[in-house]
Design an enzyme around this catalytic site. Structure first.
Site, short mmCIF file in Angstrom:
data_model
loop_
_atom_site.label_atom_id
_atom_site.label_comp_id
_atom_site.label_asym_id
_atom_site.label_seq_id
_atom_site.Cartn_x
_atom_site.Cartn_y
_atom_site.Cartn_z
N TYR A 233 0.83 -1.20 0.00
CA TYR A 233 0.00 0.00 0.00
C TYR A 233 0.87 1.25 0.00
CZ TYR A 233 -4.10 -2.85 1.27
OH TYR A 233 -5.12 -3.76 1.29
N LYS B 115 -0.90 -8.27 -2.93
CA LYS B 115 -2.19 -7.60 -2.79
C LYS B 115 -2.00 -6.10 -2.95
CE LYS B 115 -5.76 -6.34 0.58
NZ LYS B 115 -6.12 -6.29 2.01
#
Length: 307
Positions: free
Chosen positions: A171, A204
């Site tokens: 992220y 992810k």
């Protein structure tokens, strides 16, 4: 073992049989078994955002058993959570679904542009609890990225030696990134590539926007005609950025959104070659019947069915 799963496992030639077995356990579990696609239910939001923000919309979610049962009933490929939640359910649901231990976490009680996650559990815990892998969050762009990269380098080495798969949540955040830039296509593709270079088996990231954050990258995107106007094109580029599609890249569900908007996005991710979704709040904050219907439609999208 389907030809597609064998092909995916062949991309991880440096790994031992234990790692390959655990990757295969996820790829061969649930409604998407054998397709090479994954839908994972992650429930680390209580730690990250607080219990009321995470579970008050659907109070059944205060109980860790609710989440693992949702993952099992819906046919998810795996269930991911921090130590306490996994310890609460591991014995009663042993062998029913692959488990992923989220070994670092942060809280929202201290406001910071880029959260600093703490190591909250270890490889021994994952083995003790029968997990197939570990999950770890990094924040590319953060001033703390050096420590994060070094922590996952050590944890990933130990996990792989123990036969566990490594899943990295990547992220981008930091003082030098704008809010829009955190999901810009150049930044998300870069963050995904960093996770691949750190040795992740499964990566992810968030779905990206068409925004180009970095001037040097923008110049290359424009000169080379890299297509970024649609979510399909952007997804294709992110997957390409992870060793030309030879790493499993899955996308988060992100902030809460309507069912129609969510399924539209999922359909575009699937068309772009995403390997699946890791969807938390958009699933477990809905009533169970609605959550099951949603997860089934998400799985159908990744199985190739038009929604």
């Amino acid at each position: 073992m389907t030809p597609r799963v064998r092909e995916i496992l062949s991309w991880y030639g440096a790994d031992n049989p234990g790692v390959l077995t655990n990757l295969a356990r996820m790829l061969n579990h649930g409604k998407l078994a054998g397709t090479g696609k994954l839908v994972i239910l992650p429930v680390d939001q209580g730690f990250e955002h607080g219990p009321a923000r995470s579970f008050a919309k659907n109070p059944d979610g205060y109980d860790p058993a609710y989440h693992v049962e949702l993952a099992i009933e819906s046919g998810c490929s795996a269930y991911a959570a921090p130590l306490g939640a996994i310890e609460a359910i591991a014995r009663d649901y042993a062998g029913e679904i692959p488990l992923i231990l989220k070994i670092n976490n942060s809280d929202s009680l201290y406001a910071n542009k880029a959260p600093i996650s703490a190591m909250t559990s270890y490889i021994d815990d994952a083995l003790r609890l029968g997990c197939v892998g570990i999950g770890f969050t990094i924040y590319p762009g953060s001033a703390e990225r050096k420590n994060q990269y070094e922590e996952i380098a050590q944890a990933a080495r130990a996990a792989k030696e123990a036969g566990l798969a490594v899943i990295i949540w990547s992220y981008p955040r930091g003082e030098q990134l704008s809010k829009e830039g955190e999901t810009g296509i150049d930044v998300i593709a870069y963050a995904a590539h960093i996770a691949a270079q750190l040795g992740a088996h499964i990566i992810k990231v968030k779905p990206s926007s068409a925004h180009l954050e970095q001037a040097a990258a923008k110049k290359v995107y424009e000169e080379q005609g890299i297509k970024v106007s649609s979510q399909v094109d952007r997804t294709r580029h992110i997957v390409q950025s992870c060793f030309n599609g030879k790493r499993i890249v899955i996308f988060s569900g992100g902030e809460a959104k309507s069912t129609d908007d969510l399924l539209k996005e999922v359909g575009e991710l699937a068309q772009g070659g995403a390997f699946g979704s890791i969807m938390g709040r958009n699933a477990f904050q809905r009533p169970k019947k609605e959550a099951l219907e949603l997860l089934h439609k998400v799985m159908e999208a990744f199985a190739g069915k038009k929604l």
